[in-house]
Each structure stands twice: as C-alpha cells, then as structure tokens.
Design an enzyme around this catalytic site. Structure first.
Site, PDB file in Angstrom:
ATOM      1  N   TYR A   1     -97.464  -7.056 118.819  1.00 52.81           N
ATOM      2  CA  TYR A   1     -97.251  -6.371 117.544  1.00 52.81           C
ATOM      3  C   TYR A   1     -98.529  -6.324 116.696  1.00 52.81           C
ATOM      4  O   TYR A   1     -98.677  -5.461 115.839  1.00 52.81           O
ATOM      5  CB  TYR A   1     -96.137  -7.048 116.740  1.00 52.81           C
ATOM      6  CG  TYR A   1     -94.756  -6.901 117.340  1.00 52.81           C
ATOM      7  CD1 TYR A   1     -94.534  -6.087 118.446  1.00 52.81           C
ATOM      8  CD2 TYR A   1     -93.678  -7.572 116.814  1.00 52.81           C
ATOM      9  CE1 TYR A   1     -93.277  -5.957 119.000  1.00 52.81           C
ATOM     10  CE2 TYR A   1     -92.400  -7.456 117.365  1.00 52.81           C
ATOM     11  CZ  TYR A   1     -92.207  -6.638 118.461  1.00 52.81           C
ATOM     12  OH  TYR A   1     -90.965  -6.510 119.009  1.00 52.81           O
TER      13      TYR A   1
ATOM     14  N   LYS B   1     -93.040 -15.176 130.375  1.00 50.25           N
ATOM     15  CA  LYS B   1     -93.042 -14.344 131.582  1.00 50.25           C
ATOM     16  C   LYS B   1     -94.286 -14.713 132.392  1.00 50.25           C
ATOM     17  O   LYS B   1     -95.127 -13.876 132.728  1.00 50.25           O
ATOM     18  CB  LYS B   1     -93.027 -12.860 131.198  1.00 50.25           C
ATOM     19  CG  LYS B   1     -92.744 -11.915 132.376  1.00 50.25           C
ATOM     20  CD  LYS B   1     -91.387 -12.103 132.979  1.00 50.25           C
ATOM     21  CE  LYS B   1     -91.134 -11.081 134.091  1.00 50.25           C
ATOM     22  NZ  LYS B   1     -89.884 -11.352 134.829  1.00 50.25           N
TER      23      LYS B   1
ATOM     24  N   ASP C   1     -86.355 -12.956 131.370  1.00 55.51           N
ATOM     25  CA  ASP C   1     -85.216 -12.232 131.920  1.00 55.51           C
ATOM     26  C   ASP C   1     -84.050 -13.180 132.194  1.00 55.51           C
ATOM     27  O   ASP C   1     -82.887 -12.857 131.929  1.00 55.51           O
ATOM     28  CB  ASP C   1     -85.601 -11.449 133.179  1.00 55.51           C
ATOM     29  CG  ASP C   1     -86.617 -12.158 134.052  1.00 55.51           C
ATOM     30  OD1 ASP C   1     -87.047 -13.269 133.703  1.00 55.51           O
ATOM     31  OD2 ASP C   1     -86.985 -11.599 135.106  1.00 55.51           O
TER      32      ASP C   1
ATOM     33  N   ASP D   1     -88.263 -11.310 119.192  1.00 56.04           N
ATOM     34  CA  ASP D   1     -87.634 -10.201 118.484  1.00 56.04           C
ATOM     35  C   ASP D   1     -86.408  -9.725 119.251  1.00 56.04           C
ATOM     36  O   ASP D   1     -85.310  -9.570 118.692  1.00 56.04           O
ATOM     37  CB  ASP D   1     -88.657  -9.064 118.334  1.00 56.04           C
ATOM     38  CG  ASP D   1     -88.181  -7.958 117.403  1.00 56.04           C
ATOM     39  OD1 ASP D   1     -87.074  -8.068 116.836  1.00 56.04           O
ATOM     40  OD2 ASP D   1     -88.936  -6.982 117.243  1.00 56.04           O
TER      41      ASP D   1
ATOM     42  N   ASP E   1     -82.217 -10.875 118.423  1.00 60.11           N
ATOM     43  CA  ASP E   1     -81.245  -9.831 118.118  1.00 60.11           C
ATOM     44  C   ASP E   1     -80.081  -9.873 119.110  1.00 60.11           C
ATOM     45  O   ASP E   1     -78.923  -9.618 118.739  1.00 60.11           O
ATOM     46  CB  ASP E   1     -81.912  -8.458 118.137  1.00 60.11           C
ATOM     47  CG  ASP E   1     -82.659  -8.151 116.851  1.00 60.11           C
ATOM     48  OD1 ASP E   1     -82.588  -8.990 115.927  1.00 60.11           O
ATOM     49  OD2 ASP E   1     -83.316  -7.107 116.762  1.00 60.11           O
TER      50      ASP E   1
END
Length: 356
Positions: free
Chosen positions: A142, A191, A223, A247, A251
């Site tokens: 970001y 990851k 994942d 993020d 959510d």
C-alpha cells in the site's frame, strides 16, 4: 484525569455513530471523574467538500496535539470519480503514516447472544470465537512505489511490496506483548513459499519467538489462514500479519461477529496517541436513517480508554454494558431477528449509556 480527543466524524453514517460513542464517553467521564475535551474536525469527503483535500495540515496538527483520535468512517460514491490522490481514503492512509500508527488491532469476538447471527455452523463455533488480528499498517504494497506506464504499446502497472527488518520487528513485538496479556499464543501469517518479503517476515518472527519463549508460536501461509478462519476460528488468539494480508483477513473475520457493525479497531504506534474507529465503511445508503449500528464505534472508545489512557476499569464498564444490552435482547437493524427488540442507532447509544 483530563484528555484531549480529536473527533473526526467523517462521512455517511460516521457522524451518527460517533455521536452515540461520544454520549458513552461523556457518561464514563462523569462516572469516573475524568474530563474528556473533544474537538470535532473535518476529515475525508467532508474535508474535500470544504477544503479540496481529505486531510488538511491544520487538522493533522490538531490530531498530533491530541491524546487520541476517534474516527467514524470516510468515503462514498460522491468522491469516487475525483483524482485518486485526493480521495477520502488517501486521507486515511496519510493520517496513519503521519501519526506513525504502524499497528492495527482488530478484535473478533462472537458474543454468545449473537450465535444465531454468525454465518458459521454451530458445531464450528461451539468453542467460541475470540481473537485479535494485528495488522502492520504503514508498510508493504500500500505504501510502496507505484507506476503505470506504456511498454511496447501496452499498459503495464507495478506496485512495489517492501518491508524492512525494523518494520517487521516492531509489529512483532506488539503481537507477542499482546499475547502475554491474553492466552500466550501467536500465529504469524505470511506467504514465505513465494515472497521475499514474507521470507524476511518469517525470519524476524522466528527470532522474536525465541525472545518470547513463554508464548506459543506458529507460522501459517495466508491461503491456509484464510481457510482456517472459516473452518476453525477457535484455534486463533493473536494473529499478526503484513498490511495487505491483514486488510483482507480482518475483513473476512469481521463477519464472524454477526455483523461488521460490531467490530472496533485501534491503530497504535510507539506513543500512547492512537486512532480508534469501527472497521466498517461509511454506508451512504443508510446514512441519515438512524438505523446504523453504533456498537463498533462504542467498543472503539473502550479500546481508546484501554490502550491510550490506561483506563482498564472504564473500558470494561463499556464492554459490560454492550454485553448487557445484547443479553437483554436489544438489537439494531443489522442484527435484528424475530423475538428480539429493534432499536435505532440513537436508542442503542442511549441504552448503553444508561446501563453504564
């Protein structure tokens, strides 16, 4: 005790949910003998309408001079077509960066009274859901270099994902320290089988796990973590991860509480100055209808009292009032089912305030 709080009501339902949270804060101040000096400031789309930008230098400086910042929500379709660098969300990224708020804490708790509102099967949630997602907030993709250019007649876009050892270590310390105050269990999400940033992330987290040998630690690929949040959410206590993964995963986790309207958050840094907000958006489709759920914002005030002001008893008082309201069968529209009692946003704020 006297504390200065910058209040950024923002857009959409932001003003109405923050108004209810301020009622609760005022009641806590009266009950415990504290003075909370609140200053309302324009932020997000409201600031764009007034000043042409989502966060002015004046507002930023007043936030920096405060003991805490309380935020409602920002954004909406009204500002989706303006220049991307001037949109409300850019103000949110900027204030996090300027206040050096590198850690976002999002508790996910399913109150037993809301079991029927959780989308998961009862056999999955029988052991309860109560974990904290700790998301790195000022690094990663970001905030990396962004570029869109033409290559051989075709448009190519690039987003840089970058992390330093220092950035990873400081968020890791918050995760392990928070774990010591809970159940001494940390899951670090990355990851590392693909990304170099995740390989460094895992290396630093392993080093920290040796320093915090009293805390149970495990690595988990993002994942797999995404699957386990739905398949076995009771396995988690403290979850720490980088910006983009946090993020998305937070959510995903938000629906487990029965409604995103129940979810508070705290953005923290190296000092006591923190930014507190519900995790939901501005919901412009229901703005002004007095049907929004203020509980996420009210619980964000509880987090503010706990993390910025060291007022644990006061924070627990708010949380107990919320639990009492739910156990008595009161619900806002997002949580209402047959057999419960529906309240407006204002009525919910009034009832929680009265119980306190």
């Amino acid at each position: 005790m006297k504390k200065k709080i910058a209040v950024l009501k923002g857009d959409g339902i932001g003003p109405e949910i923050v108004t209810e949270a301020l009622k609760v804060l005022k009641k806590i101040g009266k009950k415990y003998g504290h003075e909370f000096e609140t200053t309302e400031l324009l932020f997000g789309g409201a600031s764009i309408d007034a000043y042409g930008e989502p966060l002015t230098d004046d507002v930023l400086n007043k936030c920096k001079a405060s003991d805490a910042v309380l935020l409602g929500a920002v954004g909406g379709p009204k500002w989706d077509t303006i220049d991307k660098d001037k949109r409300p969300e850019r103000g949110l990224l900027k204030i996090r960066k300027e206040l050096e708020l590198f850690a976002n804490l999002r508790p996910t708790k399913l109150y037993k009274e809301l079991t029927d509102s959780c989308p998961l099967k009862k056999e999955i949630i029988k052991d309860g859901i109560d974990f904290v997602m700790i998301r790195e907030l000022t690094g990663g993709i970001y905030f990396g270099k962004k570029e869109t250019k033409d290559e051989n007649g075709k448009t190519v876009a690039t987003d840089e994902m970058k992390y330093s050892e220092e950035e990873i270590r400081r968020i890791g310390v918050i995760a392990f320290e928070t774990a010591r105050k809970r159940n001494k269990k940390v899951a670090s999400i990355d990851k590392a089988n693909v990304l170099d940033t995740s390989k460094l992330w895992r290396k630093v987290m392993h080093e920290l796990s040796e320093e915090y040998s009293d805390v149970q630690y495990e690595d988990m690929l993002v994942d797999s973590a995404s699957m386990q949040i739905i398949k076995n959410p009771s396995m988690f206590d403290i979850v720490v991860t980088e910006n983009m993964f946090g993020d998305i995963l937070s959510d995903e986790a938000s629906v487990l509480a029965g409604s995103i309207g129940m979810m508070p958050s705290a953005s923290l840094g190296a000092t006591k100055l923190g930014l507190y907000e519900p995790i939901h958006g501005s919901a412009p489709d229901i703005a002004g209808l007095n049907i929004s759920n203020p509980i996420g914002t009210i619980l964000s005030v509880a987090m503010m009292l706990r993390y910025s002001f060291d007022m644990e008893s006061e924070a627990k008082d708010i949380e107990a009032a919320v639990e009492k309201v739910l156990s008595d069968g009161y619900r806002t529209t997002d949580l209402y089912v047959e057999g419960t009692k529906k309240l407006s946003c204002t009525e919910m704020g009034d009832l929680i305030t009265k119980i306190i």
